[in-house]
Design an enzyme around this catalytic site. Structure first.
Site, PDB file in Angstrom:
ATOM      1  N   GLU A 185       0.829  -1.204   0.000  1.00  0.00           N
ATOM      2  CA  GLU A 185       0.000   0.000   0.000  1.00  0.00           C
ATOM      3  C   GLU A 185       0.866   1.258   0.000  1.00  0.00           C
ATOM      4  O   GLU A 185       0.594   2.217   0.720  1.00  0.00           O
ATOM      5  CB  GLU A 185      -0.956  -0.012   1.203  1.00  0.00           C
ATOM      6  N   GLU A 256      -6.603  -7.708  -0.747  1.00  0.00           N
ATOM      7  CA  GLU A 256      -7.133  -7.578   0.611  1.00  0.00           C
ATOM      8  C   GLU A 256      -8.604  -7.234   0.574  1.00  0.00           C
ATOM      9  O   GLU A 256      -8.975  -6.098   0.367  1.00  0.00           O
ATOM     10  CB  GLU A 256      -6.387  -6.500   1.415  1.00  0.00           C
TER      11      GLU A 256
END
Ligand SMILES: *[C@@H]1O[C@H](CO)[C@@H](O)[C@H](O)[C@H]1NC(C)=O
Ligand SMILES: *[C@@H]1O[C@H](CO)[C@@H](O)[C@H](O)[C@H]1NC(C)=O
Ligand SMILES: *[C@@H]1O[C@H](CO)[C@@H](O)[C@H](O)[C@H]1NC(C)=O
Ligand SMILES: CC(=O)N[C@H]1CO[C@H](CO)[C@@H](O)[C@@H]1O
Length: 783
Positions: A185, A256
């Site tokens: 991320e 995710e």
């Protein structure tokens, strides 16, 4: 019996994909715009996150087996740098840190692995997974184009990749690892580093690709991931939010998909319903997604001091497998049915063209393959807030609000995301050992450090992490000063960045830029208005009990314990408590009920089972976490040592050791809700086709299946109603239509058995209200 027929079909689906699978375990992994290609085959894959240090090696086989049974193809895990390299170049891969053993266990069960090397992982893990010694490397700036940082990151990534290669664990070597991840991320912090952020992303991608694993690399949430690294989506609703891969040659992967949110102390848990998760997973696949990972599939426990600030010791307990590894029903079962239905669609999904067809204002069909040739799968989406009836190729389908129906042959509905037919389980904690006897406890007061004996001195308020090196949660600050008017009351005014700041450091999902510069600890101290920030302070890192390892068998003998409460009757902050106990018989998971305690840490036979913080309540006034996982493998048959460090005024006499088990099972099935394959096809007159796929030509009612966990049987029927009972398993009531024999019939069929099945039909119960659609709800106790 149609129900069983369709069920067999499902098993076939499994068996089929499983054969493909075993073959696939020795092959190259590539990808194209559609999906990952393993051993030459396009694959739609379901993946689940299970983090090896958040459970025990003894739990791994059963967790992986339950994931496999739930239709999971891939296990995804981070690699936890600070566990593996607590000191620079001193490695630890033992016990819960045994990454190779974990991967080999997955391989043994025939599943794949996605290895997220990071090495920055966030993961609500202490310091985002970075070892604290990184902080002390001169001129280091984390996660950017910074030579000292890149050197360490490359060294660690290479170490892990080499280790995997040596054990031949990459798919290209015949192993189970089909994907690897680098960075995590990063897009969220990239801007903070300006141009250096961009060059760092390029460097990280090149470095990773240069490690030659033979399997693709992914970067999560990185829309500019350089080729050949695949950018992937993390989030709750990737079917709606993901802009897609950054090249037509890359597949859409969802790394995710949160099964709930991470839970923190003080906050109400946010729980995602199985219906909502299933909707978004089905939507993502309908829209050409080919890989979905559940974050988490099993959350587990943040043992020791591994949780980042404010994150609960229990991690993603709401996942399909709960903290203790028990199936969380109906979430686990509902997703299992979703995966099974998707497997039936594999062929058209991976080889057919996708077309979309409007079915209404808020309804749409996503069709793969060719309807006419029959090699076709369809997803009928109702995004409206009302139930809808749609016509798809001349057949009428009922689509509950906010739901997706899956039609593996474009005709019969195998699954609808909003129809939960899996039973609901209720987990209970039953005390099996109470620690209420004063005579069994001993205590030891942590001594306050004496300023004159402190060896660490400074005329500034030292930064906490920099001083403790994260070897303890505790740092004593002491000073001595002359007070002019000893009788007057002095006001102490402290500004601290203790926990609050640590939350700012690690706790926030979207943090991670300039972590090396974050600070914690006291910022200013005033007494009676006088500033003591630049006074001579004495420091002590950690507690004396920690230095003596008082929590271990050996260390506990180094101090003089007192009989419980002998010094005076008031519990004191910073007291160590000790008790011995025998392990309860059986194999059910165990948990400590620390409801009478405040805040601190607990050890069993020297193993830190995590920080507890019972005095931190949610706004509804409940403790955020009362029960703390005690893995069976931490125990020996007798003489187990439980040590607690209580920071507040908790009372250990209220502690108990509880068995964790499923003691209630509830299920609801409606006539209209026939299980897979024949469900929801409504027969209509005039131009609309009849559903005549009923095998054997027999019309069969839906069956209700109820079961207790292994070792338990159905001991009591708490509620049974065939008719129109109101509500669902979470809250039900008898309706205006009710077969009076409901309970008697259910009792006959189920009492004393581990599982039972009953047909929900007039044939079984008689017809209590002709013309009305009937539902059967059963709630049972397992003993
Ligand atoms: C994998 O790819 C390499 C290089 O393209 C090739 O030499 C090897 O035979 C392939 N392995 C398998 C199992 O297909
Ligand atoms: C469904 O509707 C919501 C608004 O109610 C919208 O935000 C979302 O994008 C829609 N999803 C699809 C798949 O159309
Ligand atoms: C950490 O401690 C070192 C000395 O041990 C000091 O030079 C440095 O400035 C400190 N850093 C922070 C952020 O306090
Ligand atoms: C908790 C968290 O990080 N939530 C993020 C989920 O993803 C959306 C977008 O994908 C973000 O806006 C949220 O912050």
């Amino acid at each position: 019996m149609k129900y069983w027929l369709s069920f067999t079909l499902f098993l076939c689906g499994f068996a089929l994909s499983f054969t493909v699978f075993c073959k696939a375990l020795a092959g190259n992994v590539t990808y194209d715009g559609r999906s990952l290609v393993i051993d030459g085959q396009h694959r739609i894959l379901f993946s689940g996150s299970i983090h090896y240090p958040r459970s025990t090696p003894e739990m791994w086989p059963s967790l992986i087996a339950k994931a496999k049974e739930g239709g999971i193809d891939v296990i995804q895990t981070y690699v936890f740098w600070n566990l593996h390299e607590p000191q620079q170049e001193k490695y630890d891969f033992s016990g819960r840190n045994d990454l190779v053993r974990f991967i080999k266990e997955i391989q043994a069960q025939g599943l794949y692995v996605c290895l997220r090397i990071g090495p920055f992982i966030e993961g609500e893990w202490s310091y985002g997974g970075f070892p604290f010694w990184l902080h002390d490397i001169p001129d280091i700036v984390f996660r950017t184009d910074n030579e000292p940082f890149k050197k360490e990151m490359q060294r660690f990534a290479t170490k892990i990749v080499d280790m995997m290669k040596e054990e031949r664990l990459y798919a290209s070597q015949g192993g189970p690892i089909i994907l690897s991840q680098i960075e995590n991320e990063y897009k969220l912090v990239e801007e903070a580093f300006h141009e250096k952020g961009k060059s760092y992303v390029r460097w990280a991608a090149n470095m990773a690709v240069g490690l030659q694993t033979g399997v693709p690399w992914v970067m999560c949430k990185q829309d500019d991931a350089p080729d050949p690294v695949i950018n992937t989506c993390n989030g709750m609703r990737c079917g709606e939010t993901f802009a897609g891969p950054n090249s037509p040659q890359k597949p859409a992967l969802w790394t995710e998909n949160w099964t709930s949110f991470v839970e923190t102390y003080g906050e109400e848990p946010y729980i995602r319903s199985p219906e909502e998760i299933a909707f978004h997973v089905a939507l993502f696949i309908a829209k050409k997604g080919s890989y979905v990972n559940y974050y988490m599939y099993h959350g587990g426990t943040n043992f020791g001091r591994s949780a980042s600030a404010f994150v609960k010791t229990s991690y993603y307990d709401q996942a399909p497998l709960d903290e203790y590894g028990l199936t969380r029903q109906p979430k686990w079962g509902h997703l299992k049915e979703l995966h099974a239905a998707m497997k039936l669609c594999s062929k058209p999904l991976t080889s057919g063209q996708q077309t979309t067809l409007p079915l209404g204002q808020l309804q749409q069909a996503y069709v793969y393959g060719d309807y006419k040739s029959g090699d076709c799968a369809a997803f009928l989406v109702n995004n409206g807030s009302k139930d809808a009836e749609v016509l798809f190729y001349n057949v009428l389908y009922q689509l509950p609000r906010k739901s997706i129906s899956i039609l593996p042959d474009c005709k019969a509905v195998a699954f609808n995301t909003a129809k939960v037919s899996t039973q609901y389980d209720t987990r209970t904690m039953v005390p099996c050992e109470k620690f209420g006897s004063k005579e069994r406890w001993e205590d030891f007061r942590e001594a306050m450090p004496d300023f004159d004996k402190t060896s660490l001195r400074a005329t500034v308020l030292l930064e906490q992490m920099n001083t403790t090196k994260d070897e303890s949660d505790y740092l004593w600050y002491t000073l001595r000063f002359q007070h002019d008017s000893p009788n007057a009351q002095a006001t102490l005014n402290v500004q601290s960045c203790g926990h609050v700041l640590r939350a700012f450091v690690n706790g926030h999902f979207n943090s991670g830029a300039y972590l090396e510069r974050k600070v914690a600890g006291l910022r200013s101290v005033r007494i009676e208005g006088k500033d003591f920030s630049r006074y001579l302070w004495g420091y002590q890192v950690g507690l004396s009990g920690e230095q003596l390892q008082i929590y271990s068998d050996l260390g506990s003998r180094k101090v003089e314990w007192n009989k419980f409460g002998s010094s005076d009757n008031q519990p004191q902050p910073l007291t160590w408590y000790k008790i011995e106990f025998d392990a309860p018989a059986g194999s059910e998971p165990l948990a400590l009920n620390l409801g009478s305690m405040g805040k601190g840490q607990a050890w069993i036979n020297g193993q830190n089972i995590g920080r507890y913080w019972v005095s931190f309540h949610t706004y509804k006034g409940q403790p955020s976490q009362t029960w703390y996982n005690v893995p069976r493998s931490f125990l020996k048959p007798s003489g187990n040592l439980l040590i607690l460090l209580e920071e507040e005024n908790g009372n250990p006499l209220g502690i108990s050791l509880d068995r964790v088990s499923t003691t209630r099972a509830c299920v609801k099935v409606s006539e209209s809700h026939l299980p897979p394959v024949t469900s929801w096809l409504v027969e209509k007159q005039g131009g609309v086709k009849k559903n005549n796929r009923q095998k054997n030509g027999r019309k069969t009612p839906p069956y209700v299946q109820l079961s207790c966990p292994r070792g338990r049987t159905i001991s009591k029927i708490l509620f049974a109603s065939y008719g129109n009972p109101a509500g669902d398993c979470q809250s039900y009531a008898q309706g205006s239509c009710h077969a009076s024999n409901s309970k008697t019939i259910v009792k006959q069929a189920c009492l004393g058995k581990r599982s039972c099945s009953i047909s929900a039909s007039n044939g079984k119960f008689g017809d209590p209200c002709p013309g009305l659609l009937k539902t059967l709800v059963i709630d049972a106790q397992c003993k």
